[in-house]
Design a protein around this motif. Structure first.
Motif, PDB file in Angstrom:
ATOM      1  N   PHE A   1      -9.715  38.899  66.426  1.00  0.00           N
ATOM      2  CA  PHE A   1     -10.863  39.665  66.898  1.00  0.00           C
ATOM      3  C   PHE A   1     -10.979  40.990  66.157  1.00  0.00           C
ATOM      4  CE2 PHE A   1      -9.486  37.106  70.520  1.00  0.00           C
ATOM      5  CZ  PHE A   1     -10.672  36.631  71.036  1.00  0.00           C
ATOM      6  N   PHE A   2     -12.162  41.595  66.237  1.00  0.00           N
ATOM      7  CA  PHE A   2     -12.288  43.042  66.109  1.00  0.00           C
ATOM      8  C   PHE A   2     -11.979  43.622  67.487  1.00  0.00           C
ATOM      9  CE2 PHE A   2     -15.721  42.031  62.873  1.00  0.00           C
ATOM     10  CZ  PHE A   2     -15.024  42.515  61.773  1.00  0.00           C
ATOM     11  N   HIS A   3     -11.129  44.635  67.555  1.00  0.00           N
ATOM     12  CA  HIS A   3     -10.951  45.330  68.826  1.00  0.00           C
ATOM     13  C   HIS A   3     -10.567  46.780  68.561  1.00  0.00           C
ATOM     14  CE1 HIS A   3      -6.479  45.309  69.072  1.00  0.00           C
ATOM     15  NE2 HIS A   3      -6.517  44.071  68.603  1.00  0.00           N
ATOM     16  N   VAL A   4     -10.381  47.541  69.627  1.00  0.00           N
ATOM     17  CA  VAL A   4     -10.125  48.977  69.521  1.00  0.00           C
ATOM     18  C   VAL A   4      -8.684  49.210  69.077  1.00  0.00           C
ATOM     19  CG1 VAL A   4     -10.075  51.171  70.778  1.00  0.00           C
ATOM     20  CG2 VAL A   4     -11.833  49.453  71.323  1.00  0.00           C
ATOM     21  N   ARG A   5      -8.500  50.135  68.154  1.00  0.00           N
ATOM     22  CA  ARG A   5      -7.158  50.434  67.674  1.00  0.00           C
ATOM     23  C   ARG A   5      -6.358  51.183  68.739  1.00  0.00           C
ATOM     24  NH1 ARG A   5      -8.564  55.192  63.226  1.00  0.00           N
ATOM     25  NH2 ARG A   5      -8.671  56.925  64.713  1.00  0.00           N
ATOM     26  N   ARG A   6      -5.043  51.062  68.668  1.00  0.00           N
ATOM     27  CA  ARG A   6      -4.154  51.743  69.614  1.00  0.00           C
ATOM     28  C   ARG A   6      -3.693  53.103  69.099  1.00  0.00           C
ATOM     29  NH1 ARG A   6      -2.893  48.600  73.825  1.00  0.00           N
ATOM     30  NH2 ARG A   6      -3.045  46.328  73.601  1.00  0.00           N
ATOM     31  N   GLY A   7      -3.946  53.388  67.860  1.00  0.00           N
ATOM     32  CA  GLY A   7      -3.554  54.659  67.267  1.00  0.00           C
ATOM     33  C   GLY A   7      -4.007  54.705  65.828  1.00  0.00           C
ATOM     34  N   ASP A   8      -3.890  55.882  65.210  1.00  0.00           N
ATOM     35  CA  ASP A   8      -4.394  56.055  63.854  1.00  0.00           C
ATOM     36  C   ASP A   8      -3.714  55.144  62.842  1.00  0.00           C
ATOM     37  OD1 ASP A   8      -5.974  57.966  64.953  1.00  0.00           O
ATOM     38  OD2 ASP A   8      -4.937  59.688  64.068  1.00  0.00           O
ATOM     39  N   HIS A   9      -2.470  54.764  63.111  1.00  0.00           N
ATOM     40  CA  HIS A   9      -1.706  53.978  62.131  1.00  0.00           C
ATOM     41  C   HIS A   9      -1.053  52.760  62.773  1.00  0.00           C
ATOM     42  CE1 HIS A   9      -2.312  57.322  59.403  1.00  0.00           C
ATOM     43  NE2 HIS A   9      -1.829  58.132  60.325  1.00  0.00           N
ATOM     44  N   TYR A  10      -1.547  52.320  63.924  1.00  0.00           N
ATOM     45  CA  TYR A  10      -0.916  51.219  64.649  1.00  0.00           C
ATOM     46  C   TYR A  10      -1.345  49.887  64.043  1.00  0.00           C
ATOM     47  CZ  TYR A  10       0.925  48.570  68.615  1.00  0.00           C
ATOM     48  OH  TYR A  10       1.635  47.712  69.403  1.00  0.00           O
ATOM     49  N   ARG A  11      -0.404  49.251  63.359  1.00  0.00           N
ATOM     50  CA  ARG A  11      -0.709  47.967  62.725  1.00  0.00           C
ATOM     51  C   ARG A  11      -0.768  46.861  63.774  1.00  0.00           C
ATOM     52  NH1 ARG A  11       3.985  48.511  58.329  1.00  0.00           N
ATOM     53  NH2 ARG A  11       4.860  49.697  60.071  1.00  0.00           N
ATOM     54  N   THR A  12      -1.532  45.822  63.495  1.00  0.00           N
ATOM     55  CA  THR A  12      -1.814  44.782  64.472  1.00  0.00           C
ATOM     56  C   THR A  12      -0.994  43.524  64.178  1.00  0.00           C
ATOM     57  OG1 THR A  12      -3.604  43.591  63.324  1.00  0.00           O
ATOM     58  CG2 THR A  12      -4.182  45.670  64.427  1.00  0.00           C
ATOM     59  N   ALA A  13      -1.211  42.510  65.016  1.00  0.00           N
ATOM     60  CA  ALA A  13      -0.582  41.204  64.799  1.00  0.00           C
ATOM     61  C   ALA A  13      -1.491  40.267  64.021  1.00  0.00           C
ATOM     62  CB  ALA A  13      -0.205  40.577  66.135  1.00  0.00           C
ATOM     63  N   GLY A  14      -2.652  40.756  63.564  1.00  0.00           N
ATOM     64  CA  GLY A  14      -3.554  39.923  62.769  1.00  0.00           C
ATOM     65  C   GLY A  14      -5.027  40.186  63.029  1.00  0.00           C
ATOM     66  N   CYS A  15      -5.330  41.095  63.956  1.00  0.00           N
ATOM     67  CA  CYS A  15      -6.720  41.473  64.230  1.00  0.00           C
ATOM     68  C   CYS A  15      -7.120  42.669  63.359  1.00  0.00           C
ATOM     69  CB  CYS A  15      -6.903  41.833  65.702  1.00  0.00           C
ATOM     70  SG  CYS A  15      -6.742  40.425  66.820  1.00  0.00           S
ATOM     71  N   THR A  16      -8.412  42.979  63.353  1.00  0.00           N
ATOM     72  CA  THR A  16      -8.943  44.139  62.659  1.00  0.00           C
ATOM     73  C   THR A  16      -9.364  45.157  63.710  1.00  0.00           C
ATOM     74  OG1 THR A  16      -9.735  42.779  60.811  1.00  0.00           O
ATOM     75  CG2 THR A  16     -10.702  44.970  61.043  1.00  0.00           C
ATOM     76  N   THR A  17      -8.802  46.358  63.657  1.00  0.00           N
ATOM     77  CA  THR A  17      -9.033  47.335  64.714  1.00  0.00           C
ATOM     78  C   THR A  17      -9.644  48.610  64.149  1.00  0.00           C
ATOM     79  OG1 THR A  17      -6.814  48.297  64.554  1.00  0.00           O
ATOM     80  CG2 THR A  17      -7.107  46.425  66.054  1.00  0.00           C
TER      81      THR A  17
END
Length: 247
Positions: free
Chosen positions: A184-200
Motif C-alpha cells: 500500500f501507500f500509507h502514512v510514514r511512522r517517522g522521517d527515516h522509518y523504513r517499511t516492510a515493502g510499502c511506500t510511505t
C-alpha cells in the motif's frame, strides 16, 4: 538472474502499457538498494501528453530496497520480490481502492472507491486459509463468528500509519503464494522509518494523493529505479525522464 527465476504474471501487452492511464504516480529510487525516493503526480493533457501535477515529494521504501513485482508489465530479469524480503515491488501497477478509518474520504476527494475499515475486516496474507482469496480484503459477514485465523489476519484499527491506505495492486490478480502481499501507500511512522515493502509519506501528502485520484482515470503507479525508468519509460508510455526523474 539474481534471487531466483522470473515470476510469471498476467501482464498487459507491452505495446499498450500505460496508454490507457489518464493519471500516473511515478515513484523513483536512486537504485535497487535505496529506501528513500520521490513521488510525483502526472496527468494526460488534451493532446495525450503527460504533464506534472505539482512538485515531487519524498517517500520511504522497504528496508531491503526494491525488487521486481507482479504488476501489469512483463516480467523483468533480476531480483524478484518474495514474501518477507522487506523490498518494495518494482514495476507498473494499477492503483486500487482506498482503505481508512473515517466514514468517507477526506474533503475534496473525487469519489475514488473507498472502504471504511471496521473490526470485521481482514487482509488475507496466509494463502492456506480455505474459502478466502489470498492477498485480498475479506469482510466477515454480519453475525458470523470470528474464525480461528482472525487475529493474525485482521486489519488494525486506530493506528495513525494506517489512517489512509491506497492499494497498490502487486500480486493482486491471480496472486501467487510467496510473491509478496499487503502492498500500500500509507502514512510514514517517522522521517527515516523504513517499511516492510510499502511506500510511505507524510499524512498531508497521502491525503493530497487520495484527493487527486479520479474515478475512470485508470490511475497507475510506476515505481522504478532511475536506471530502470530510463530503460523502460518509452516502451511503457510513461512520462518522459526530463519531467519524471529528480533533478
Amino acid at each position: 538472474m539474481l534471487g531466483g527465476s522470473l515470476v510469471v504474471s498476467a501482464w498487459a501487452d507491452e505495446s499498450k502499457l500505460g496508454l490507457d492511464a489518464k493519471q500516473m504516480v511515478v515513484c523513483i529510487a536512486a537504485d535497487a538498494s535505496s529506501f528513500v525516493g520521490t513521488l510525483q503526480l502526472f496527468r494526460r493533457d488534451g493532446s495525450g501528453q503527460w504533464q506534472a501535477d505539482g512538485d515531487p515529494w519524498p517517500v520511504l521504501f522497504g528496508r531491503g530496497g526494491l525488487a521486481w513485482g507482479r504488476g501489469i508489465n512483463p516480467p523483468q530479469a533480476g531480483l524478484q520480490k518474495i514474501t518477507g524480503d522487506h523490498r518494495n515491488p518494482e514495476g507498473l501497477f494499477k492503483l486500487g481502492f482506498v482503505l481508512g478509518y473515517t466514514p468517507k474520504l477526506p474533503d475534496g476527494a473525487k469519489g475514488w472507491p473507498y472502504h471504511q475499515v471496521t473490526d470485521r475486516d481482514a487482509w488475507i496474507d496466509d494463502p492456506k486459509i480455505p474459502s478466502v482469496e489470498y492477498n485480498h480484503l475479506y469482510t466477515l459477514p454480519a453475525g458470523a463468528p470470528f474464525p480461528d485465523w482472525w487475529e493474525k489476519e485482521r486489519l488494525h484499527l486506530g493506528d495513525p500509519a494506517y489512517q489512509w491506505m491506497v492499494l497498490i495492486e502487486h500480486n493482486y490478480d491471480h496472486p501467487l503464494p510467496d510473491a509478496g502481499n499487503l502492498i500500500f501507500f500509507h502514512v510514514r511512522r517517522g522521517d527515516h522509518y523504513r517499511t516492510a515493502g510499502c511506500t510511505t509519506m507524510k499524512v498531508e501528502d497521502l491525503e493530497r494523493l487520495v484527493k487527486w485520484l479520479e474515478p475512470g482515470s485508470n490511475a497507475m503507479l510506476a515505481e522504478l529505479t532511475k536506471a530502470d525508468y530510463l530503460r523502460v519509460w518509452n516502451d511503457w508510455h510513461l512520462p518522459p525522464p526530463e519531467k519524471a526523474l529528480p533533478k
